[in-house]
Scaffold this motif. Structure first.
Motif, PDB file in Angstrom:
ATOM      1  N   PHE A 152       1.116  -1.127   0.198  1.00 60.18           N
ATOM      2  CA  PHE A 152       0.017  -0.046  -0.088  1.00 60.18           C
ATOM      3  C   PHE A 152       0.763   1.251  -0.061  1.00 60.18           C
ATOM      4  N   SER A 153       1.952   1.064   0.349  1.00 59.95           N
ATOM      5  CA  SER A 153       3.043   2.411   0.441  1.00 59.95           C
ATOM      6  C   SER A 153       2.336   3.039   1.426  1.00 59.95           C
ATOM      7  N   GLU A 154       1.980   2.667   2.486  1.00 61.47           N
ATOM      8  CA  GLU A 154       1.349   3.158   3.646  1.00 61.47           C
ATOM      9  C   GLU A 154       1.821   2.609   4.993  1.00 61.47           C
ATOM     10  N   GLU A 155       1.717   3.441   5.966  1.00 60.20           N
ATOM     11  CA  GLU A 155       2.167   2.672   7.380  1.00 60.20           C
ATOM     12  C   GLU A 155       1.094   1.783   8.004  1.00 60.20           C
ATOM     13  N   ALA A 156       1.476   0.627   8.212  1.00 61.31           N
ATOM     14  CA  ALA A 156       0.293  -0.281   8.744  1.00 61.31           C
ATOM     15  C   ALA A 156       0.631  -0.570  10.083  1.00 61.31           C
ATOM     16  N   MET A 157      -0.380  -0.741  10.847  1.00 61.74           N
ATOM     17  CA  MET A 157      -0.427  -0.857  12.481  1.00 61.74           C
ATOM     18  C   MET A 157      -0.759  -1.958  12.787  1.00 61.74           C
ATOM     19  N   PRO A 158      -0.298  -2.815  13.880  1.00 61.53           N
ATOM     20  CA  PRO A 158      -0.934  -3.968  14.437  1.00 61.53           C
ATOM     21  C   PRO A 158      -2.232  -3.468  15.228  1.00 61.53           C
ATOM     22  N   VAL A 159      -3.201  -4.479  15.085  1.00 67.88           N
ATOM     23  CA  VAL A 159      -4.306  -4.179  16.061  1.00 67.88           C
ATOM     24  C   VAL A 159      -4.803  -5.577  16.383  1.00 67.88           C
ATOM     25  N   TRP A 160      -5.279  -5.511  17.681  1.00 74.21           N
ATOM     26  CA  TRP A 160      -5.707  -6.949  18.406  1.00 74.21           C
ATOM     27  C   TRP A 160      -7.177  -7.021  18.459  1.00 74.21           C
ATOM     28  N   ASP A 161      -7.906  -5.894  18.794  1.00 80.38           N
ATOM     29  CA  ASP A 161      -9.316  -6.046  19.337  1.00 80.38           C
ATOM     30  C   ASP A 161     -10.168  -5.815  17.886  1.00 80.38           C
ATOM     31  N   ASP A 162      -9.731  -4.808  17.020  1.00 82.56           N
ATOM     32  CA  ASP A 162     -10.478  -4.512  16.007  1.00 82.56           C
ATOM     33  C   ASP A 162     -11.061  -5.733  15.045  1.00 82.56           C
ATOM     34  N   ALA A 163     -12.125  -5.443  14.588  1.00 81.34           N
ATOM     35  CA  ALA A 163     -12.578  -6.842  13.617  1.00 81.34           C
ATOM     36  C   ALA A 163     -12.942  -6.021  12.473  1.00 81.34           C
ATOM     37  N   LEU A 164     -13.103  -6.947  11.543  1.00 84.11           N
ATOM     38  CA  LEU A 164     -13.507  -6.387  10.044  1.00 84.11           C
ATOM     39  C   LEU A 164     -15.076  -5.914  10.139  1.00 84.11           C
ATOM     40  N   PRO A 165     -14.935  -4.658   9.455  1.00 83.64           N
ATOM     41  CA  PRO A 165     -16.329  -3.847   9.463  1.00 83.64           C
ATOM     42  C   PRO A 165     -17.390  -4.732   8.775  1.00 83.64           C
ATOM     43  N   PRO A 166     -18.675  -4.728   9.154  1.00 86.51           N
ATOM     44  CA  PRO A 166     -19.842  -5.266   8.492  1.00 86.51           C
ATOM     45  C   PRO A 166     -19.789  -4.815   7.043  1.00 86.51           C
ATOM     46  N   GLY A 167     -20.296  -5.587   6.181  1.00 85.73           N
ATOM     47  CA  GLY A 167     -20.571  -5.084   4.937  1.00 85.73           C
ATOM     48  C   GLY A 167     -19.594  -6.130   3.848  1.00 85.73           C
ATOM     49  N   PRO A 168     -19.476  -5.997   2.735  1.00 87.15           N
ATOM     50  CA  PRO A 168     -18.682  -6.686   1.648  1.00 87.15           C
ATOM     51  C   PRO A 168     -17.421  -7.220   2.361  1.00 87.15           C
ATOM     52  N   ILE A 169     -16.975  -8.273   2.131  1.00 85.71           N
ATOM     53  CA  ILE A 169     -15.430  -8.700   2.643  1.00 85.71           C
ATOM     54  C   ILE A 169     -14.842  -9.359   1.214  1.00 85.71           C
ATOM     55  N   VAL A 170     -13.708  -8.863   0.736  1.00 83.23           N
ATOM     56  CA  VAL A 170     -13.165  -9.508  -0.122  1.00 83.23           C
ATOM     57  C   VAL A 170     -11.639 -10.455   0.450  1.00 83.23           C
ATOM     58  N   SER A 171     -11.702 -11.372  -0.018  1.00 78.69           N
ATOM     59  CA  SER A 171     -10.845 -12.591   0.598  1.00 78.69           C
ATOM     60  C   SER A 171      -9.812 -13.080  -0.413  1.00 78.69           C
ATOM     61  N   SER A 172      -8.614 -13.622  -0.088  1.00 81.79           N
ATOM     62  CA  SER A 172      -7.820 -14.372  -0.866  1.00 81.79           C
ATOM     63  C   SER A 172      -7.396 -15.674  -0.111  1.00 81.79           C
ATOM     64  N   ARG A 173      -7.408 -16.826  -0.655  1.00 80.17           N
ATOM     65  CA  ARG A 173      -6.918 -17.925  -0.053  1.00 80.17           C
ATOM     66  C   ARG A 173      -5.968 -18.651  -0.905  1.00 80.17           C
ATOM     67  N   LEU A 174      -5.140 -19.340  -0.280  1.00 84.39           N
ATOM     68  CA  LEU A 174      -4.176 -20.072  -1.148  1.00 84.39           C
ATOM     69  C   LEU A 174      -3.797 -21.397   0.039  1.00 84.39           C
ATOM     70  N   ALA A 175      -3.411 -22.469  -0.668  1.00 84.07           N
ATOM     71  CA  ALA A 175      -2.731 -23.403   0.373  1.00 84.07           C
ATOM     72  C   ALA A 175      -1.163 -23.649  -0.192  1.00 84.07           C
ATOM     73  N   ILE A 176      -0.484 -24.251   1.089  1.00 91.11           N
ATOM     74  CA  ILE A 176       0.843 -24.657   0.692  1.00 91.11           C
ATOM     75  C   ILE A 176       0.880 -26.196   1.225  1.00 91.11           C
ATOM     76  N   HIS A 177       1.198 -26.754   0.065  1.00 93.58           N
ATOM     77  CA  HIS A 177       1.205 -28.383   0.083  1.00 93.58           C
ATOM     78  C   HIS A 177       2.508 -28.715   0.421  1.00 93.58           C
ATOM     79  N   ASP A 178       2.735 -29.406   1.543  1.00 93.71           N
ATOM     80  CA  ASP A 178       3.938 -30.503   2.042  1.00 93.71           C
ATOM     81  C   ASP A 178       3.819 -31.430   1.510  1.00 93.71           C
ATOM     82  N   GLU A 179       4.323 -31.713   0.701  1.00 97.74           N
ATOM     83  CA  GLU A 179       4.492 -33.215  -0.106  1.00 97.74           C
ATOM     84  C   GLU A 179       4.846 -34.330   0.869  1.00 97.74           C
ATOM     85  N   VAL A 180       5.455 -34.169   1.853  1.00 96.29           N
ATOM     86  CA  VAL A 180       6.290 -35.024   2.835  1.00 96.29           C
ATOM     87  C   VAL A 180       5.327 -35.740   3.541  1.00 96.29           C
ATOM     88  N   ASP A 181       4.237 -34.940   4.297  1.00 97.31           N
ATOM     89  CA  ASP A 181       3.298 -35.612   4.803  1.00 97.31           C
ATOM     90  C   ASP A 181       1.666 -35.307   4.248  1.00 97.31           C
TER      91      ASP A 181
END
Lengths: 171, 123
Positions: free
Chosen positions: A26-55
């Motif tokens: 983002f070229s912006e400062e990001a700060m850690p937050v602990w109690d804040d949650a995502l706001p209500p309304g549309p959420i955009v998500s990205s998910r991916l998997a990491i496959h460990d072939e050993v197990d």
């Protein structure tokens, strides 16, 4: 050590990872937050998997944020004032890809990364999974990173490396 | 000078295209390795190709092996731009024929520095 314990032990590193990735993308400062949650309304998500072939296990990495943040990200990445839904998915998909690659380096060396699957939903609730969720704020909005063992990898696709063959050069 | 950007993310292609255009390059784009090979087969001869690793259809490593296997493409510089940051992956890419390796997220300065190392922009 169980995978959950491993993720929990890496919590601080995951927080630092998320802040670094957000700050860079983002070229912006990001700060850690602990109690804040995502706001209500549309959420955009990205998910991916990491496959460990050993197990043959799959570690899932999910990045979720509000459509507001996704719109700013897409606008900046794609240089468009009015990004469409596909633009939001593409931008957050790449954000997830970058986060996923960094999580792989942190927790799952020599494993295989899937391609990101980006979706838009109305569900702001955190995924109900056994894993670790860390949050950071950028542009005054929350971005979530969740790492957990995957029970379901349906819908995910993998890089097209099945064939390492060199394609025959056209005459 | 011509650059070819190969990435399945339109957002990432947009970022790299903007950066490269600012450095004086004309830029062509492709969404995966197979599409990039089609661009090359059509006669494009970029000075440099910036290629992602994890893409559908044909990944970046396979693409690099294909480019390096062709005599007519030997003069093209190859830069891997990827989230894959482990040492063994970097070694694999360089062994396959990549000249430079950049880990996402990157800064404009890092890309410019790598292009300078390739002799394509002023240091």
């Amino acid at each position: 050590m169980s995978a959950i314990d491993e993720f929990e032990e890496a919590r601080e590193d995951l927080e630092a990872l998320l802040i670094e990735v957000l700050g860079s993308v983002f070229s912006e400062e990001a700060m850690p937050v602990w109690d804040d949650a995502l706001p209500p309304g549309p959420i955009v998500s990205s998910r991916l998997a990491i496959h460990d072939e050993v197990d043959d296990s799959y570690t899932m990495v999910e990045v979720r944020t509000s459509a507001i943040v996704a719109r700013v990200l897409a606008s900046r990445m794609l240089l468009t004032a009015d990004p469409g839904p596909d633009d939001l998915l593409d931008a957050v998909g790449e954000l997830g890809n970058i986060a996923g690659g960094n999580v792989k380096s942190l927790l799952r060396h020599s494993c295989r990364l899937s391609l990101p699957l980006a979706e838009m939903t109305d569900d702001a609730a955190a995924p109900d999974v056994d894993g670790v969720t860390v949050r950071a704020a950028v542009l005054g909005q929350v971005v979530e990173l969740t790492v957990h063992l995957a029970g379901d990898i349906e819908g995910l696709t993998w890089p097209g490396s099945a064939s390492e063959e060199v394609v025959e050069t056209p005459a | 000078m011509l650059a070819l950007v190969v990435d399945d993310s339109r957002a990432m292609r947009s970022i790299l295209t903007r950066l490269l255009t600012g450095l004086g390059f004309d830029v062509a784009q492709a969404g995966d390795g197979a599409e990039a090979l089609t661009v090359l087969d059509a006669g494009a001869r970029p000075d440099v190709i910036l290629v992602d690793w994890n893409m559908p259809v044909m990944d970046g490593l396979t693409f690099i092996k294909n480019v390096r296997a062709r005599e007519d493409l030997r003069d093209i510089s190859l830069m891997m731009v990827t989230t894959e940051s482990e040492q063994n992956q970097i070694v694999r890419a360089l062994a396959a024929g990549a000249h430079e390796y950049v880990i996402k997220p990157f800064t404009d300065e890092v890309i410019a520095e790598k292009l300078a190392l390739l002799g394509l922009v002023a240091a």
